[in-house]
Design an enzyme around this catalytic site. Structure first.
Site, PDB file in Angstrom:
ATOM      1  CG  HIS A  67      -1.971  -1.146   1.056  1.00  0.00           C
ATOM      2  ND1 HIS A  67      -2.987  -1.195   0.129  1.00  0.00           N
ATOM      3  CD2 HIS A  67      -2.016  -2.310   1.737  1.00  0.00           C
ATOM      4  CE1 HIS A  67      -3.621  -2.339   0.247  1.00  0.00           C
ATOM      5  NE2 HIS A  67      -3.058  -3.043   1.219  1.00  0.00           N
ATOM      6  CG  ASN A  90       2.466  13.975  -7.728  1.00  0.00           C
ATOM      7  OD1 ASN A  90       1.516  14.460  -7.115  1.00  0.00           O
ATOM      8  ND2 ASN A  90       2.323  13.217  -8.807  1.00  0.00           N
TER       9      ASN A  90
END
Ligand code: COA
Length: 216
Positions: A67, A90
């Site tokens: 995960h 990001n």
């Protein structure tokens, strides 16, 4: 075109884009997703439910635990460990919509990446907030939030993550061995600290292991 090495192993429930590249003997476990143009090295393990974003680059012998979310444009050098439920962000200032209320799409923001240098480990459920670089053989404690670059061999912990120790390549804390000197209790490797940086003596130019570090 399918770019998986013939001996890569992909669980039936995993979703590996045909444009991703998997190196030799790399294993991708159940329900993991590897996006287009990701490049995964040899002998890597991508754990159950992990996500590897578009174009992510990963060197040989990396482990991405269950995960973990490795969003692009992350770059991992060889031998990196990404613990369970780790997140590499990001988008530094994320928004779903523009001020006019319209949905933002890829062309409305520029992704920034996390770089993980050779041998570094990211502890369980940590968040690395891009842009940030985790130095060679560094160790990020479980549950940390990394907001600034982590030096090579640093053990960082907390929110925000701060250095609490030095660790060697074996991953265990180093023992002090005099001013600016550190030794690994497992391998006996010796390190020298100077101006907040640690260097493995064997990797120092012209190292003899006996000279006094400059400035100490
Ligand atoms: C960071 C870590 C390596 C420290 O282990 P250690 O060397 O045995 O250190 P200690 O347990 O003696 O802790 C040293 C100090 O750091 C603190 N600390 C330890 N782990 C911490 C963490 N995850 N976050 C914040 N602080 C932490 C301790 O409370 C202690 O603080 P104190 O000196 O004020 O009492 C370990 O706690 C850890 O997080 N390992 C990563 C585990 C992991 O995620 N594995 C992934 C696969 S499951």
């Amino acid at each position: 075109m399918n770019s998986q090495a013939v001996d890569a192993v992909v669980a039936p429930s995993a979703d590996v884009d045909p444009r991703a590249r998997l190196g030799a003997r790399t294993r991708v476990w159940h329900l993991a997703q590897v996006r287009e143009h990701a490049v995964i090295g040899d002998d890597c393990i991508i754990g159950r439910g992990a996500y590897i974003g578009t174009g992510v680059q990963m060197g040989d012998r990396c482990k991405v635990q269950n995960h973990a979310l490795v969003y692009e444009p992350a770059v991992l050098e060889a031998g990196c460990f990404v613990g369970p439920a780790v997140v590499f962000t990001n988008d530094h200032y994320p928004r779903s919509v523009a001020p006019d209320g319209t949905l933002k799409s890829a062309e409305h923001w520029t992704p920034v990446g996390v770089t993980v240098r050779e041998g570094a480990s990211i502890g369980a459920r940590s968040v690395c907030v891009a842009p940030v670089t985790i130095g060679r053989w560094a160790l990020v404690a479980a549950g940390s939030v990394v907001t600034t670059d982590v030096p090579d061999f640093a053990l960082v912990a907390g929110v925000p993550a701060r250095r609490i120790r030095w660790v060697g390549r074996a991953g265990v804390p180093l023992d002090g061995a005099g001013p600016g000197r550190w030794t690994c209790p497992e391998t006996g490797e010796r390190y020298t600290e100077h101006e907040g940086r640690l260097v493995l003596d064997d990797e120092r130019p012209h190292a003899t292991g006996d000279e006094t570090p400059a400035g100490l």
